[in-house]
Structure formats: structure tokens, C-alpha cells
Design a protein around this motif. Structure first.
Motif, PDB file in Angstrom:
ATOM      1  N   SER A  63       0.851  -1.188   0.000  1.00 29.07           N
ATOM      2  CA  SER A  63       0.000   0.000   0.000  1.00 29.07           C
ATOM      3  C   SER A  63       0.890   1.243   0.000  1.00 29.07           C
ATOM      4  N   HIS A  64       0.271   2.414  -0.081  1.00 26.93           N
ATOM      5  CA  HIS A  64       1.039   3.664  -0.073  1.00 26.93           C
ATOM      6  C   HIS A  64       1.794   3.851   1.244  1.00 26.93           C
ATOM      7  N   THR A  65       1.373   3.138   2.307  1.00 21.67           N
ATOM      8  CA  THR A  65       2.064   3.222   3.589  1.00 21.67           C
ATOM      9  C   THR A  65       3.099   2.116   3.775  1.00 21.67           C
TER      10      THR A  65
END
Length: 153
Positions: A63-65
Motif C-alpha cells: 500500500s502507499h504506507t
């Protein structure tokens, strides 16, 4: 391919082929966290990370994290790896198989050789277990008849 589908599949069928049934997880969803995958597969998060680190798992999206996001395809692969584990295939051979898959279709002969070798090993283990089962069955029969023999005496 799910564990059940692998068990029922035809020899030579390939996980991820178009003819398989939908994955048993919720429809419309194809992203799972490592904890969800651990709960679904029974593997620990540590094992899942180790599989990825040694090259047994294909690249897992993030994910973007930076959180791992597993797909149905990843779950199908893990089900297949579980079957390979049950055969007793060494981890090094499983990693080699995964490498061959990543290299593409031209590795089919090498993959087949590896699986055929594993199949021979499994058949040998089955024969050994059948011999062991016959011994156990004989002993069970002996003990089942023992009380009757002592009653007749």
C-alpha cells in the motif's frame, strides 16, 4: 487455486488458470493484509515475510504506507506451496520451482522434472506408509482376537 481445487484438479493443471472456480474469500475484494492472510492460511506473519524474503513468494504489492497487500493469486500460490510442503519437498526445491515460474513458460520442462521427482518421492512414502498400515492392521486384529481366545480357554 484453493487447497480443495488443487486436490481435485487434473494432473498438469496450473494454478491461476482461467478454468478454476472463484476464490472462497469475499467477492469484490482482492487485497488482504498480512494478518488476514495469516488467519486465512494458518501461516504466521513471520513465515509469510520469510517466504517473501527467500523468494518463495512472488513480489507482494504494498500500500502507499508500505503495508503488504496480498491478492487472491498470492493466496492461491500459498495453497500450492502448502501442497508442496506436504509432499516433503525441501524448501530449496520449492524456491527453485518459484524461480522457474518467474522465469516464464520456457521453464516448463524443468518444472515438470522437479514435480515428477517429487511425485516419485511421494509414491515411495505412500508405499512405505501402506506397509506400515498393514503391520498396524495385523497387530490390531491380533489384539481384537486376544480376549476371545482367553474366554474360550
Amino acid at each position: 487455486m484453493t487447497v480443495t481445487q488443487v486436490a481435485k484438479s487434473k494432473p498438469g493443471s496450473v494454478p491461476g488458470s482461467a478454468d478454476e472456480a472463484p476464490h472462497p474469500l469475499p467477492a469484490g475484494r482482492d487485497r488482504y493484509t498480512i494478518s488476514e492472510v495469516a488467519a486465512f492460511t494458518g501461516l504466521s506473519a513471520h513465515t509469510l515475510r520469510w517466504y517473501e524474503r527467500i523468494g518463495l513468494m512472488p513480489h507482494v504489492d504494498r500500500s502507499h504506507t508500505g503495508q503488504r497487500r496480498f491478492t487472491h493469486r498470492d493466496l492461491d500460490w500459498l495453497a500450492f506451496v502448502g501442497k508442496l510442503r506436504l509432499t516433503g519437498m525441501p524448501v530449496a526445491d520449492m524456491v527453485r520451482y518459484a524461480e522457474l515460474v518467474r522465469l516464464g513458460d520456457h521453464t516448463f520442462p524443468d518444472r515438470r522434472d522437479l514435480l515428477e521427482s517429487t511425485r516419485r518421492d511421494v509414491l515411495q512414502r505412500i508405499a512405505e506408509l501402506q506397509d506400515t498400515l498393514a503391520v498396524l492392521d495385523h497387530k490390531i486384529d491380533v489384539y481384537a482376537d486376544a480376549p476371545r481366545a482367553s474366554e474360550r480357554a
